[in-house]
Design a protein around this motif. Sequence first.
Motif, PDB file in Angstrom:
ATOM      1  N   ILE A 141       0.865  -1.178   0.000  1.00  0.00           N
ATOM      2  CA  ILE A 141       0.000   0.000   0.000  1.00  0.00           C
ATOM      3  C   ILE A 141       0.898   1.222   0.000  1.00  0.00           C
ATOM      4  O   ILE A 141       1.324   1.719   1.045  1.00  0.00           O
ATOM      5  CB  ILE A 141      -0.953  -0.017   1.212  1.00  0.00           C
ATOM      6  CG1 ILE A 141      -1.801  -1.302   1.189  1.00  0.00           C
ATOM      7  CG2 ILE A 141      -1.865   1.217   1.210  1.00  0.00           C
ATOM      8  CD1 ILE A 141      -2.695  -1.482   2.405  1.00  0.00           C
ATOM      9  N   GLU A 142       1.208   1.703  -1.189  1.00  0.00           N
ATOM     10  CA  GLU A 142       2.117   2.828  -1.370  1.00  0.00           C
ATOM     11  C   GLU A 142       1.601   3.711  -2.492  1.00  0.00           C
ATOM     12  O   GLU A 142       1.046   3.212  -3.483  1.00  0.00           O
ATOM     13  CB  GLU A 142       3.520   2.327  -1.701  1.00  0.00           C
ATOM     14  CG  GLU A 142       4.144   1.459  -0.620  1.00  0.00           C
ATOM     15  CD  GLU A 142       5.531   0.984  -0.999  1.00  0.00           C
ATOM     16  OE1 GLU A 142       6.489   1.746  -0.778  1.00  0.00           O
ATOM     17  OE2 GLU A 142       5.665  -0.144  -1.523  1.00  0.00           O
ATOM     18  N   PRO A 143       1.765   5.016  -2.380  1.00  0.00           N
ATOM     19  CA  PRO A 143       1.322   5.917  -3.445  1.00  0.00           C
ATOM     20  C   PRO A 143       1.921   5.541  -4.800  1.00  0.00           C
ATOM     21  O   PRO A 143       3.106   5.199  -4.901  1.00  0.00           O
ATOM     22  CB  PRO A 143       1.821   7.285  -2.978  1.00  0.00           C
ATOM     23  CG  PRO A 143       1.873   7.172  -1.489  1.00  0.00           C
ATOM     24  CD  PRO A 143       2.297   5.760  -1.220  1.00  0.00           C
ATOM     25  N   GLY A 144       1.081   5.573  -5.813  1.00  0.00           N
ATOM     26  CA  GLY A 144       1.493   5.236  -7.162  1.00  0.00           C
ATOM     27  C   GLY A 144       1.176   3.816  -7.561  1.00  0.00           C
ATOM     28  O   GLY A 144       1.140   3.495  -8.751  1.00  0.00           O
ATOM     29  N   LYS A 145       0.936   2.939  -6.586  1.00  0.00           N
ATOM     30  CA  LYS A 145       0.608   1.557  -6.911  1.00  0.00           C
ATOM     31  C   LYS A 145      -0.894   1.392  -7.151  1.00  0.00           C
ATOM     32  O   LYS A 145      -1.713   2.187  -6.688  1.00  0.00           O
ATOM     33  CB  LYS A 145       1.065   0.616  -5.791  1.00  0.00           C
ATOM     34  CG  LYS A 145       2.577   0.440  -5.736  1.00  0.00           C
ATOM     35  CD  LYS A 145       2.961  -0.793  -4.947  1.00  0.00           C
ATOM     36  CE  LYS A 145       4.450  -1.075  -5.018  1.00  0.00           C
ATOM     37  NZ  LYS A 145       4.814  -2.325  -4.336  1.00  0.00           N
ATOM     38  N   ASP A 146      -1.236   0.318  -7.864  1.00  0.00           N
ATOM     39  CA  ASP A 146      -2.638   0.006  -8.065  1.00  0.00           C
ATOM     40  C   ASP A 146      -3.296  -0.299  -6.725  1.00  0.00           C
ATOM     41  O   ASP A 146      -2.678  -0.920  -5.842  1.00  0.00           O
ATOM     42  CB  ASP A 146      -2.793  -1.200  -8.992  1.00  0.00           C
ATOM     43  CG  ASP A 146      -2.430  -0.880 -10.434  1.00  0.00           C
ATOM     44  OD1 ASP A 146      -2.036   0.272 -10.709  1.00  0.00           O
ATOM     45  OD2 ASP A 146      -2.533  -1.782 -11.280  1.00  0.00           O
ATOM     46  N   ALA A 147      -4.557   0.095  -6.599  1.00  0.00           N
ATOM     47  CA  ALA A 147      -5.272  -0.079  -5.333  1.00  0.00           C
ATOM     48  C   ALA A 147      -5.904  -1.467  -5.278  1.00  0.00           C
ATOM     49  O   ALA A 147      -7.113  -1.652  -5.459  1.00  0.00           O
ATOM     50  CB  ALA A 147      -6.326   1.005  -5.179  1.00  0.00           C
ATOM     51  N   ASP A 148      -5.060  -2.478  -5.052  1.00  0.00           N
ATOM     52  CA  ASP A 148      -5.506  -3.846  -4.776  1.00  0.00           C
ATOM     53  C   ASP A 148      -5.453  -4.029  -3.269  1.00  0.00           C
ATOM     54  O   ASP A 148      -4.358  -4.075  -2.676  1.00  0.00           O
ATOM     55  CB  ASP A 148      -4.589  -4.860  -5.451  1.00  0.00           C
ATOM     56  CG  ASP A 148      -4.726  -4.899  -6.963  1.00  0.00           C
ATOM     57  OD1 ASP A 148      -5.333  -3.975  -7.526  1.00  0.00           O
ATOM     58  OD2 ASP A 148      -4.221  -5.861  -7.580  1.00  0.00           O
ATOM     59  N   LEU A 149      -6.618  -4.156  -2.633  1.00  0.00           N
ATOM     60  CA  LEU A 149      -6.702  -4.095  -1.172  1.00  0.00           C
ATOM     61  C   LEU A 149      -7.699  -5.119  -0.650  1.00  0.00           C
ATOM     62  O   LEU A 149      -8.660  -5.479  -1.329  1.00  0.00           O
ATOM     63  CB  LEU A 149      -7.153  -2.695  -0.731  1.00  0.00           C
ATOM     64  CG  LEU A 149      -6.327  -1.511  -1.248  1.00  0.00           C
ATOM     65  CD1 LEU A 149      -7.089  -0.217  -1.063  1.00  0.00           C
ATOM     66  CD2 LEU A 149      -4.987  -1.468  -0.543  1.00  0.00           C
ATOM     67  N   ALA A 150      -7.470  -5.561   0.589  1.00  0.00           N
ATOM     68  CA  ALA A 150      -8.397  -6.456   1.277  1.00  0.00           C
ATOM     69  C   ALA A 150      -8.632  -5.934   2.686  1.00  0.00           C
ATOM     70  O   ALA A 150      -7.676  -5.527   3.363  1.00  0.00           O
ATOM     71  CB  ALA A 150      -7.842  -7.879   1.329  1.00  0.00           C
ATOM     72  N   ALA A 151      -9.904  -5.940   3.110  1.00  0.00           N
ATOM     73  CA  ALA A 151     -10.280  -5.471   4.448  1.00  0.00           C
ATOM     74  C   ALA A 151     -10.772  -6.643   5.282  1.00  0.00           C
ATOM     75  O   ALA A 151     -11.670  -7.387   4.852  1.00  0.00           O
ATOM     76  CB  ALA A 151     -11.358  -4.396   4.349  1.00  0.00           C
ATOM     77  N   PHE A 152     -10.195  -6.795   6.471  1.00  0.00           N
ATOM     78  CA  PHE A 152     -10.529  -7.887   7.386  1.00  0.00           C
ATOM     79  C   PHE A 152     -11.220  -7.305   8.610  1.00  0.00           C
ATOM     80  O   PHE A 152     -10.644  -6.465   9.314  1.00  0.00           O
ATOM     81  CB  PHE A 152      -9.265  -8.645   7.800  1.00  0.00           C
ATOM     82  CG  PHE A 152      -8.528  -9.253   6.645  1.00  0.00           C
ATOM     83  CD1 PHE A 152      -8.747 -10.572   6.284  1.00  0.00           C
ATOM     84  CD2 PHE A 152      -7.612  -8.508   5.902  1.00  0.00           C
ATOM     85  CE1 PHE A 152      -8.068 -11.136   5.205  1.00  0.00           C
ATOM     86  CE2 PHE A 152      -6.933  -9.066   4.837  1.00  0.00           C
ATOM     87  CZ  PHE A 152      -7.166 -10.381   4.483  1.00  0.00           C
TER      88      PHE A 152
END
Length: 450
Positions: free
Chosen positions: A366-377
């Motif tokens: 999770i860093e600026p410039g990267k694609d927003a691939d995220l998971a919330a637990f």
Amino acid sequence: MTKIDTLLECRWVAPVSSAKTRAAVLADHAIAIDAGRIVALLPTETARATFDPRSRVTLADHLVTPGLINAHTHAAMVLLRGVGDDLPLGRWLQERIWPLEAALVSEEFVYDGTRLAALEMLRAGTTCCSDMYFYPEQSARALRDMGMRAVVGIIAIEFPTVYATDAEDYLRKGLAARDLFRDDPLVAFTLAPHAPYTVADHTLARMAVLAEELDLPLHMHVHETAHEVSESLANHGVRPLARLDRLGLVSERLIAVHAVHLDDTEIALLAQRGVSIAHCPSSNLKLASGFARVADLMAAGVNVVLGTDGAASNNRLDLLAEGRLAALLAKGASGDAAAAPAAAILESATLGAARALGLAKRIGSIEPGKDADLAAFDLSDIETQPCFDPLSHLVYACGREQVSDVWVAGAHVVKKRQVLDQSGALLSNAVMAQLPAWQNRARQFLNVPA
């Protein structure tokens, strides 16, 4: 204030940053997303004063991580879940899997099976998988249709199947699939020779050259069983890894899947060459393949990443379960309770896997410039209370049922555990409707009553 698409306000964020000075977990932080990418990661109060989001998502009891990356699976084999249980690898392949594949596998089988696998993986927080199976163009299409990021293997084996006649035909068709998806930002490819015992020297040498020419990873089963090693000694005079090294495949491009039976010299070679290991602990245990030397590999500096293998040998596509099992096995087998700590396991399932697949500039942290691939637990349930260390809970207490929301390139593809298409409609009904026909065909072949 800056207008953005989405602001995620999180109780905790585990950025898995490549900057090792950053804390493993950040409390009360927000992730700003615009045009599918991460714009900023900053304290929530600062974010509220900085950004004007079109959508604000409050995750008050959640840990948000990079989307999980399944570094090795055969997605369509989910349609064969449970058909070959309690058999060793040789009999599992020869008596169940290969005959069933010969009878069932088609473009439709791969597409329908891969869509079901994508449903399962997305609901478990997996945003990207590295797939190795027949009809790779159908795997790519199915994963993309489900909103998932795909890394698809250009497979090669020497014997004919319904998909291709020989290694040359496999490569030709796989490279054509790569051309078809060349411009899709969510589809990448690997070169995926099946295993040393199914691929000839001349094919392996050619794939090593192709990997350099096309700048692709090599994804291959290696040293999965003791029998594989002894058979290679008998047929080639060397262990499989030495044969692969002689043919030019042992480099930073190689993702060696399983790698259960390694000696000290081989571990040192893997570390020296920058090879990644795709560790699939559930499959290794279920097929009685053995115990990978994960603690020794990590101590040597080898990039150990996680895979589920296929649901026919697991029987679930749950990368979180693989992480917990990997950590416990590493501790138990090595006698070192500090081996494979929670932070290392999360990195194996995210940034480490992205590095192995050549995608670390785009995903995995999770860093600026990267694609927003995220998971919330969601850590508010009984099973995850009290919470002193959310990262510890993620690895040792959480299950896939704690996954509430998932984003792929900024698209909210899982919302409150429901997998949605771009219009917000449920995807599960259409996928599930195709399953009875495949189950009935498998039952008829196996002569198993309904």
